[in-house]
Write an enzyme that holds these catalytic residues in place. Structure first.
Site, PDB file in Angstrom:
ATOM      1  CD  GLN A   1      -1.187   0.064   3.732  1.00 34.33           C
ATOM      2  OE1 GLN A   1      -1.728  -0.994   4.029  1.00 34.33           O
ATOM      3  NE2 GLN A   1      -1.401   1.188   4.413  1.00 34.33           N
TER       4      GLN A   1
ATOM      5  CB  CYS B   1      -4.791  -1.057   5.440  1.00 36.16           C
ATOM      6  SG  CYS B   1      -5.812  -0.175   6.658  1.00 36.16           S
TER       7      CYS B   1
ATOM      8  CG  HIS C   1      -3.392  -2.604   9.396  1.00 31.52           C
ATOM      9  ND1 HIS C   1      -3.177  -1.801   8.297  1.00 31.52           N
ATOM     10  CD2 HIS C   1      -2.808  -3.801   9.089  1.00 31.52           C
ATOM     11  CE1 HIS C   1      -2.492  -2.466   7.379  1.00 31.52           C
ATOM     12  NE2 HIS C   1      -2.267  -3.680   7.830  1.00 31.52           N
TER      13      HIS C   1
ATOM     14  CG  ASN D   1      -0.387  -6.562   6.521  1.00 24.64           C
ATOM     15  OD1 ASN D   1      -1.187  -5.683   6.187  1.00 24.64           O
ATOM     16  ND2 ASN D   1       0.408  -6.423   7.559  1.00 24.64           N
TER      17      ASN D   1
END
Length: 356
Positions: free
Chosen positions: A155, A161, A300, A320
């Site tokens: 990102q 996120c 997050h 992630n």
């Protein structure tokens, strides 16, 4: 005889001193190893193409890098445990690992401010959809092995996120439904989701609601990621769809058994607290914390793409958006079925998944 006693004592003292001197000569005192932090920092900065606007800033970042390196070393020494593995007897394993990565010049609070992105403004938990408990689920799930997960993305310093987590869930659903894995556009969500704030942070529920309202989402190749706020390409938003979405559902909050049933069907987004330096430098093993289990402290968004267990310890497998240099090639294992209802790092506090 008495008069010779002082001389004998003197000779004995001299002999003792000579013996000590010879021992010191043979075994010089241990000197601490030279500090190679500067060399390590230079190599790290070269690897990640790091440059700084001034000498003062570079020295500040070097100091933070050195502190992080020392923290990582101290933490590693505390995380080994002995377990019995099968018929092989006691084995020493590292329960969780940390290691230097591209975020080495950032303090934990700086890191959270620059590389997370959940924005709770106006957030109201959606009405949950309960999955019947008798629904079949396997003991282990890994949607990567089914080809339902694209490569790990990055990102950057855009607080997006929420867009990456949403897209990963849609990519998985689309593959499971159609048999085709397509990398989809996070930038479309950054530019077009008015319910979020682009690179200022956002929410999964508003992103999924936007895609559902428009009927689908564009491919990444047609709407590539820039990592900056841009003008929404309305034509692509409305008409250029490479995956269709009709809606989304919320998993009942604080219920890991319901989350397990949902993940058994498809990848699911979750919010977590990623504020600690141990999360920042996670490199492997099952992460149990430290992190907050308070839903008010999540910052997050990640996507759970499976679950299983190792050495008798259950875990969630999550994708992630911090590149494959972080964690286990971009993934993290989070302790599953823990004693507190919100789950590790509050991951059970508000999960979502798209529907088609």
């Amino acid at each position: 005889m008495a008069s010779s006693t002082p001389y004998l004592v003197l000779l004995l003292c001299l002999a003792s001193l000579l013996q000590q001197a010879s021992l010191i000569a043979a075994n010089p005192p241990h000197e601490p190893p030279p500090d190679d932090s500067r060399e390590k920092f230079a190599k790290w900065a070269t690897k990640y193409a790091k440059t700084y606007p001034s000498h003062e800033e570079e020295e500040k970042r070097f100091g933070i890098f050195k502190d992080n390196t020392n923290q990582i070393g101290a933490f590693r020494a505390q995380t080994s445990t002995t377990v019995v593995v099968g018929g092989f007897g006691p084995q020493t394993i590292t329960t969780v690992r940390v290691g230097m990565n591209r975020f080495g010049d950032l303090q934990a609070d700086e890191f959270a401010q620059q590389f997370t992105g959940f924005n709770s403004t106006g957030f109201i938990p959606a009405e949950p959809s309960i999955i019947p408990n008798h629904t079949w689920k396997p003991c282990c799930v890994d949607w990567r092995s089914s080809g339902a997960v694209t490569g790990v993305k990055f990102q950057g310093s855009c607080l997006s996120c929420w867009a990456f987590a949403s897209v990963a869930a849609i990519e998985g659903m689309n593959k499971i439904r159609t048999g085709e894995l397509v990398s989809l556009s996070e930038q479309e969500l950054v530019d077009c989701d008015s319910g979020s704030s682009g690179c200022g942070g956002g929410r999964v529920d508003t992103a999924l609601a936007l895609v559902a309202a428009r009927g689908g989402i564009t491919s990444e190749s047609d709407y590539p990621y820039s990592g900056f706020n841009g003008k929404c390409d309305v034509d692509k938003l409305l008409f250029d769809h490479d995956a269709s979405v009709k809606g989304f559902k919320a998993v009942p909050i604080n219920d890991e058994s319901q989350l397990e049933l949902a993940v058994a069907q498809q990848p699911v987004t979750v919010y977590v607290d990623a504020s600690t330096w141990q999360f920042q430098f996670y490199s492997g093993g099952i992460f149990r914390g430290p992190c907050s289990g308070d839903p008010a402290k999540v910052n997050h968004a990640i996507t759970i793409v499976g679950y299983c267990e190792e050495f008798g310890e259950k875990f969630w497998l999550a994708k992630n958006s911090w590149s494959n240099d972080w964690g286990e090639q971009g993934y993290i294992k989070l302790a599953k079925d823990v004693a507190w209802p919100t789950g590790t790092c509050a991951l059970a506090s508000s999960p979502f998944y798209p529907t088609a």
